[in-house]
Enzyme design. Structure first.
Site, PDB file in Angstrom:
ATOM      1  N   THR A   1      -5.279   5.979 -21.274  1.00 43.72           N
ATOM      2  CA  THR A   1      -4.933   4.674 -20.731  1.00 43.72           C
ATOM      3  C   THR A   1      -3.474   4.416 -21.113  1.00 43.72           C
ATOM      4  O   THR A   1      -2.866   5.201 -21.852  1.00 43.72           O
ATOM      5  CB  THR A   1      -5.813   3.563 -21.335  1.00 43.72           C
ATOM      6  OG1 THR A   1      -5.783   3.688 -22.754  1.00 43.72           O
ATOM      7  CG2 THR A   1      -7.229   3.645 -20.830  1.00 43.72           C
TER       8      THR A   1
ATOM      9  N   TYR B   1       0.846  -1.200   0.000  1.00 46.30           N
ATOM     10  CA  TYR B   1       0.000   0.000   0.000  1.00 46.30           C
ATOM     11  C   TYR B   1       0.876   1.241   0.000  1.00 46.30           C
ATOM     12  O   TYR B   1       1.889   1.292   0.714  1.00 46.30           O
ATOM     13  CB  TYR B   1      -0.901   0.039   1.239  1.00 46.30           C
ATOM     14  CG  TYR B   1      -2.326  -0.349   0.914  1.00 46.30           C
ATOM     15  CD1 TYR B   1      -3.071   0.423   0.033  1.00 46.30           C
ATOM     16  CD2 TYR B   1      -2.901  -1.482   1.460  1.00 46.30           C
ATOM     17  CE1 TYR B   1      -4.378   0.069  -0.293  1.00 46.30           C
ATOM     18  CE2 TYR B   1      -4.195  -1.842   1.142  1.00 46.30           C
ATOM     19  CZ  TYR B   1      -4.930  -1.055   0.258  1.00 46.30           C
ATOM     20  OH  TYR B   1      -6.203  -1.405  -0.062  1.00 46.30           O
TER      21      TYR B   1
ATOM     22  N   ARG C   1      -2.259  -2.424 -17.991  1.00 45.12           N
ATOM     23  CA  ARG C   1      -3.584  -1.828 -17.824  1.00 45.12           C
ATOM     24  C   ARG C   1      -3.439  -0.702 -16.814  1.00 45.12           C
ATOM     25  O   ARG C   1      -3.002  -0.921 -15.682  1.00 45.12           O
ATOM     26  CB  ARG C   1      -4.583  -2.869 -17.278  1.00 45.12           C
ATOM     27  CG  ARG C   1      -4.816  -4.048 -18.181  1.00 45.12           C
ATOM     28  CD  ARG C   1      -5.374  -3.641 -19.512  1.00 45.12           C
ATOM     29  NE  ARG C   1      -6.731  -3.220 -19.428  1.00 45.12           N
ATOM     30  CZ  ARG C   1      -7.758  -3.826 -20.066  1.00 45.12           C
ATOM     31  NH1 ARG C   1      -7.534  -4.871 -20.833  1.00 45.12           N
ATOM     32  NH2 ARG C   1      -8.974  -3.375 -19.946  1.00 45.12           N
TER      33      ARG C   1
ATOM     34  N   ASP D   1      -8.395  13.364 -24.604  1.00 43.21           N
ATOM     35  CA  ASP D   1      -8.333  11.963 -24.165  1.00 43.21           C
ATOM     36  C   ASP D   1      -7.663  11.190 -25.298  1.00 43.21           C
ATOM     37  O   ASP D   1      -8.286  10.891 -26.324  1.00 43.21           O
ATOM     38  CB  ASP D   1      -9.749  11.455 -23.903  1.00 43.21           C
ATOM     39  CG  ASP D   1      -9.771   9.995 -23.462  1.00 43.21           C
ATOM     40  OD1 ASP D   1      -8.768   9.284 -23.680  1.00 43.21           O
ATOM     41  OD2 ASP D   1     -10.813   9.562 -22.918  1.00 43.21           O
TER      42      ASP D   1
ATOM     43  N   GLU E   1      -0.607   4.826  -0.266  1.00 38.74           N
ATOM     44  CA  GLU E   1      -1.478   5.989  -0.446  1.00 38.74           C
ATOM     45  C   GLU E   1      -0.696   7.278  -0.262  1.00 38.74           C
ATOM     46  O   GLU E   1       0.155   7.396   0.633  1.00 38.74           O
ATOM     47  CB  GLU E   1      -2.643   5.932   0.549  1.00 38.74           C
ATOM     48  CG  GLU E   1      -3.656   4.901   0.105  1.00 38.74           C
ATOM     49  CD  GLU E   1      -4.822   4.741   1.054  1.00 38.74           C
ATOM     50  OE1 GLU E   1      -5.356   3.619   1.104  1.00 38.74           O
ATOM     51  OE2 GLU E   1      -5.178   5.704   1.731  1.00 38.74           O
TER      52      GLU E   1
ATOM     53  N   LYS F   1      -3.042   0.646 -24.666  1.00 33.08           N
ATOM     54  CA  LYS F   1      -3.542   0.488 -26.049  1.00 33.08           C
ATOM     55  C   LYS F   1      -2.352   0.611 -27.014  1.00 33.08           C
ATOM     56  O   LYS F   1      -1.473  -0.241 -26.975  1.00 33.08           O
ATOM     57  CB  LYS F   1      -4.653   1.505 -26.302  1.00 33.08           C
ATOM     58  CG  LYS F   1      -5.879   1.273 -25.389  1.00 33.08           C
ATOM     59  CD  LYS F   1      -7.035   2.174 -25.754  1.00 33.08           C
ATOM     60  CE  LYS F   1      -8.297   1.835 -24.979  1.00 33.08           C
ATOM     61  NZ  LYS F   1      -8.463   2.626 -23.748  1.00 33.08           N
TER      62      LYS F   1
HETATM   63  N1  DSN Z   1     -12.804  -0.102 -24.105  1.00 33.40           N
HETATM   64  C1  DSN Z   1     -12.095   0.884 -24.879  1.00 33.40           C
HETATM   65  C2  DSN Z   1     -12.126   0.610 -26.333  1.00 33.40           C
HETATM   66  O1  DSN Z   1     -12.252  -0.550 -26.711  1.00 33.40           O
HETATM   67  O2  DSN Z   1     -12.015   1.526 -27.127  1.00 33.40           O
HETATM   68  C3  DSN Z   1     -12.575   2.241 -24.570  1.00 33.40           C
HETATM   69  O3  DSN Z   1     -12.580   2.443 -23.216  1.00 33.40           O
END
Ligand code: DSN
Length: 445
Positions: free
Chosen positions: A254, A82, A263, A228, A84, A257
């Site tokens: 995120t 932890y 993640r 975003d 925090e 991707k």
């Molecule tokens: N789940 C993502 C996507 O597939 O684009 C978006 O959050």
């Protein structure tokens, strides 16, 4: 009599010592079996997923293959800790290794994107966006984003999301004729509704985002501009898509991707918003950060600073363009006529098959993608007209433009043979054999 009492004492001491030993042993590595021994059911399912990822053309545009190094960093003793607070200002002791890990992740992300401040604690993209609302808005404030059916994201104010319930949402759209964002409409709506937040970025928009144009609108209407870049973060740092840095007030993303990390999520901004963002993430929205994911992000940020990553990012875009051309040549109707980035949205209306049926047939043929609404879709989101696919994961495996003709051919055969299991199986076998020459990073098979 005295002797009998003594031997009873010795017997009890021995019994206690034996019980202690068994308890201690159970808690040490002697009794710390690996997953296959401890939980064969879960181990077998993970093994199956590894094989599935090995054998399929994974073309969901938000997915990728994280490297073995990234995955090792994620699955470690960091899971036990932890922390925090923020580095050097924690609410728990024992941060001798955690603080430098989080500082490395933060500083590498800052250098990679060229920003003054990075918060690397958000658990993923949606919490990152929620933290931005918390930093700048009060419930009831107006926000604007690209509508979900036009390629936006739930958290940009869509009605079923908390962001559409607690805030007044004014979505903008793409034009009916060319499926491009109508910047005139964005400006008109923004000047009329004066949103507190203006989001640019999405999940199914195959074209370049004009961050400078959005910045000008945000400035004129007094909004905080939030870019975003979850889908395109890897393209941005690889130089294959313009950067929002210098245009957007806040950038969210995120990390898993096109960026190919763990993640997770992150928020980038200038010094003027650093304190508000940090307070909104912790203690505003989250508790203890997931330091394993943060370590994974540090590794991914190091990988993303290499020439190899830049080449990958440009190849992702070149592959998507080549795939779009090969699909168009086979009569497929591409939303917006093609792509500038990593993804394609295919409207299957003229092929007389729904997006869902096509996606399921393609999956059985070894091509994994998702069904998706297309702009102005007359069908419902759970059974829409289109499919969405992208090239990040197959590019990570080493596929190039020359392979896209073959991929389009398999796609076409599977869509045409959606009801023919033997034909789908034949495609799947070809896909699997082909991918044998393109090993995927990070898989344990
Ligand atoms: N789940 C993502 C996507 O597939 O684009 C978006 O959050």
């Amino acid at each position: 009599m005295v002797q009998r009492k003594r031997s009873e004492r010795v017997r009890r001491t021995l019994l206690r010592a034996r019980a202690d030993f068994i308890l201690r042993a159970a808690m040490t590595s002697l009794h710390d079996p690996d997953l296959a021994a401890a939980d064969p059911a879960i181990a077998a399912l993970i093994h199956g997923e590894n094989e599935r990822q090995r054998d399929k053309l994974r073309m969901i545009p938000s997915e990728n293959y994280a490297s073995r190094a990234v995955q090792e960093a994620c699955g470690s003793a960091l899971n036990n800790k932890y922390s925090e607070g923020y580095a050097r200002k924690r609410y728990y002791e024992g941060q001798q290794f955690i603080d430098p890990i989080e500082e490395l992740a933060r500083d590498r992300v800052k250098a990679l994107f060229g920003v003054a401040h990075a918060n690397v604690q958000p658990y993923s993209g949606s919490p990152a966006n929620l933290a931005v609302y918390f930093a700048f808005c009060k419930p009831g404030d107006t926000v604007m984003g690209l509508g979900l059916p036009h390629g936006g994201h739930l958290t940009h104010g869509w009605s079923v999301s908390i962001t559409g319930s607690y805030f007044k949402s004014v979505p903008y759209s793409v034009r009916r004729d060319d499926h491009r964002i109508d910047l005139d409409e964005v400006r008109t709506l923004a000047m009329q509704h004066r949103p507190r937040l203006l989001f640019c970025g999405g999940t199914a928009y195959p074209r370049t985002w004009d961050f400078a144009a959005f910045a000008s609108i945000a400035k004129d209407c007094g909004a905080v501009l939030v870019a975003d870049i979850a889908h395109i973060a890897g393209l941005v740092v690889g130089g294959a898509h313009p950067s929002p840095v210098g245009h957007a007030d806040v950038i969210t993303s995120t990390t898993h991707k096109t960026l190919r990390g763990p993640r997770g999520g992150m928020i980038l901004c200038g010094p003027e918003h650093a304190q508000a963002i940090d307070k909104a993430v912790f203690p505003g929205l989250q508790g203890g950060p997931h330091e394993g994911s943060i370590a994974g992000l540090a590794v991914a940020a190091k990988e993303a600073g290499t020439d190899a990553f830049r080449a990958y990012a440009h190849q992702v875009v070149a592959n998507a363009r080549a795939l779009g051309e090969a699909l168009a040549a086979r009569g497929y109707d591409l939303v917006s006529g093609g792509t500038d980035n990593h993804l394609l949205l295919v409207d299957l209306t003229t092929k007389n098959i729904s997006g869902k049926l096509a996606a399921k047939a393609l999956d059985r043929a070894g091509i994994e993608l998702n069904y998706n609404t297309v702009p102005y879709d007359p069908r419902k989101p759970f059974d829409p007209s289109g499919v969405r696919l992208g090239t990040p994961a197959i590019t990570t495996r080493g596929l190039a433009e020359a392979h896209m003709e073959q991929v389009a051919g398999w796609f076409d055969r599977a869509v045409r043979a959606a009801a023919d299991e033997a034909a789908l199986e034949a495609v799947s076998a070809e896909v699997k054999a082909f991918l044998g020459d393109y090993p995927a990073p990070g898989l344990s098979v």
